[in-house]
Structure formats: structure tokens, C-alpha cells
Motif scaffolding. Structure first.
Motif, mmCIF file in Angstrom:
data_model
loop_
_atom_site.group_PDB
_atom_site.id
_atom_site.type_symbol
_atom_site.label_atom_id
_atom_site.label_comp_id
_atom_site.label_asym_id
_atom_site.label_seq_id
_atom_site.Cartn_x
_atom_site.Cartn_y
_atom_site.Cartn_z
ATOM 1 N N TYR A 134 0.914 -1.379 -0.090
ATOM 2 C CA TYR A 134 -0.020 -0.052 0.159
ATOM 3 C C TYR A 134 0.870 1.273 -0.023
ATOM 4 C CZ TYR A 134 -3.494 3.407 1.509
ATOM 5 O OH TYR A 134 -4.078 4.751 1.519
ATOM 6 N N SER A 135 0.760 2.153 -0.852
ATOM 7 C CA SER A 135 1.309 3.549 -0.935
ATOM 8 C C SER A 135 0.384 4.621 -0.466
ATOM 9 C CB SER A 135 1.812 3.836 -2.423
ATOM 10 O OG SER A 135 2.453 4.873 -2.471
ATOM 11 N N SER A 136 0.456 5.352 0.071
ATOM 12 C CA SER A 136 -0.432 6.330 0.257
ATOM 13 C C SER A 136 -0.573 7.346 -0.785
ATOM 14 C CB SER A 136 0.079 7.328 1.498
ATOM 15 O OG SER A 136 1.362 7.925 1.287
ATOM 16 N N ALA A 137 0.275 7.354 -1.654
ATOM 17 C CA ALA A 137 0.103 8.348 -2.983
ATOM 18 C C ALA A 137 -0.688 7.364 -4.012
ATOM 19 C CB ALA A 137 1.390 8.677 -3.238
ATOM 20 N N MET A 138 -0.501 6.257 -4.220
ATOM 21 C CA MET A 138 -1.171 5.474 -5.310
ATOM 22 C C MET A 138 -2.207 4.345 -4.966
ATOM 23 S SD MET A 138 2.442 5.272 -7.587
ATOM 24 C CE MET A 138 1.284 4.990 -9.231
ATOM 25 N N GLY A 139 -2.091 4.146 -3.585
ATOM 26 C CA GLY A 139 -3.211 3.194 -3.323
ATOM 27 C C GLY A 139 -2.500 1.523 -3.214
ATOM 28 N N THR A 140 -3.319 0.794 -3.308
ATOM 29 C CA THR A 140 -2.564 -0.755 -3.463
ATOM 30 C C THR A 140 -2.095 -1.191 -4.787
ATOM 31 O OG1 THR A 140 -4.528 -1.265 -1.945
ATOM 32 C CG2 THR A 140 -3.243 -3.057 -3.057
ATOM 33 N N LEU A 141 -0.894 -1.539 -4.796
ATOM 34 C CA LEU A 141 -0.078 -1.803 -5.893
ATOM 35 C C LEU A 141 0.328 -3.502 -5.727
ATOM 36 C CD1 LEU A 141 1.847 1.610 -6.569
ATOM 37 C CD2 LEU A 141 -0.077 0.389 -7.595
ATOM 38 N N ASN A 142 0.718 -3.977 -6.913
ATOM 39 C CA ASN A 142 1.664 -5.319 -6.802
ATOM 40 C C ASN A 142 3.011 -4.863 -7.410
ATOM 41 O OD1 ASN A 142 -0.554 -6.989 -5.928
ATOM 42 N ND2 ASN A 142 -0.985 -7.315 -8.293
ATOM 43 N N SER A 143 4.014 -5.480 -6.440
ATOM 44 C CA SER A 143 5.383 -5.329 -6.903
ATOM 45 C C SER A 143 6.148 -6.481 -6.571
ATOM 46 C CB SER A 143 5.826 -4.161 -5.941
ATOM 47 O OG SER A 143 7.265 -3.796 -5.985
ATOM 48 N N ARG A 144 7.423 -6.435 -7.304
ATOM 49 C CA ARG A 144 8.248 -7.590 -7.203
ATOM 50 C C ARG A 144 9.081 -7.514 -5.965
ATOM 51 N NH1 ARG A 144 11.246 -8.865 -12.727
ATOM 52 N NH2 ARG A 144 12.883 -9.174 -11.107
ATOM 53 N N VAL A 145 9.123 -8.331 -5.066
ATOM 54 C CA VAL A 145 10.076 -7.969 -3.665
ATOM 55 C C VAL A 145 11.078 -9.172 -3.633
ATOM 56 C CG1 VAL A 145 10.072 -7.845 -1.198
ATOM 57 C CG2 VAL A 145 8.077 -7.212 -2.517
ATOM 58 N N THR A 146 12.308 -8.833 -3.424
ATOM 59 C CA THR A 146 13.391 -9.683 -3.266
ATOM 60 C C THR A 146 14.076 -9.883 -2.106
ATOM 61 O OG1 THR A 146 14.075 -8.799 -5.782
ATOM 62 C CG2 THR A 146 15.631 -10.160 -4.452
ATOM 63 N N TYR A 147 14.032 -10.960 -1.609
ATOM 64 C CA TYR A 147 14.615 -11.436 -0.380
ATOM 65 C C TYR A 147 15.884 -12.001 -0.658
ATOM 66 C CZ TYR A 147 9.662 -11.164 1.155
ATOM 67 O OH TYR A 147 8.436 -10.821 1.503
ATOM 68 N N ILE A 148 16.760 -11.648 0.305
ATOM 69 C CA ILE A 148 18.296 -12.250 0.138
ATOM 70 C C ILE A 148 18.259 -13.075 1.805
ATOM 71 C CG2 ILE A 148 20.579 -11.917 0.316
ATOM 72 C CD1 ILE A 148 20.140 -9.429 -1.419
ATOM 73 N N LYS A 149 18.360 -14.220 1.780
ATOM 74 C CA LYS A 149 18.533 -15.079 2.803
ATOM 75 C C LYS A 149 19.557 -15.703 3.290
ATOM 76 C CE LYS A 149 13.513 -15.732 3.075
ATOM 77 N NZ LYS A 149 12.531 -16.978 3.265
ATOM 78 N N LYS A 150 19.842 -16.096 4.388
ATOM 79 C CA LYS A 150 21.426 -16.827 4.858
ATOM 80 C C LYS A 150 20.802 -18.284 5.108
ATOM 81 C CE LYS A 150 24.967 -16.728 8.025
ATOM 82 N NZ LYS A 150 25.624 -15.937 9.123
#
Length: 63
Positions: free
Chosen positions: A16-32
Motif C-alpha cells: 500500500y502506497s499512500s500516494a497511489m493506493g494498493t499496488l503489486n510489486s516484485r519483492v526480492t529477499y536475500i536469505k542466509k
């Protein structure tokens, strides 16, 4: 076999972005990983609507 390994995984999440509302985005996790088991998330970042890369602490994620 390596004892300690770092792995990068990308998936789509809603945020959720206050300026644009609900969006889908690619989230990248770096895990050990130690002996094949995930231990800790080192870093989490996302690509914005405009193509910039930002830290995920800046947004509210819906999971």
C-alpha cells in the motif's frame, strides 16, 4: 557441500502506497542458509512502479 550459502528469491507481493493506493510489486529477499535451512533474512527490497529499487521498510505490505 557448502555450509553457509546466500540465496536470492523474488516474488510478487501487494503493498500500500499512500500516494497511489494498493499496488503489486516484485519483492526480492536475500536469505542466509546454513546446511540448507533458512536462518535469517539479510535484506528485503522492491522495485517501484517507476523502476527504482527501494528498501521495503518504506512501504506497508499486505501479506
Amino acid at each position: 557441500m557448502k555450509i553457509i550459502k546466500f540465496k536470492r528469491n523474488t516474488k510478487h507481493e501487494k503493498y500500500y502506497s499512500s500516494a497511489m493506493g494498493t499496488l503489486n510489486s516484485r519483492v526480492t529477499y536475500i536469505k542466509k542458509y546454513v546446511l540448507g535451512f533458512p536462518i535469517k533474512t539479510i535484506h528485503k527490497y522492491r522495485e517501484t512502479y517507476y523502476g527504482e529499487v527501494k528498501n521495503c521498510d518504506d512501504c506497508n505490505l499486505f501479506i
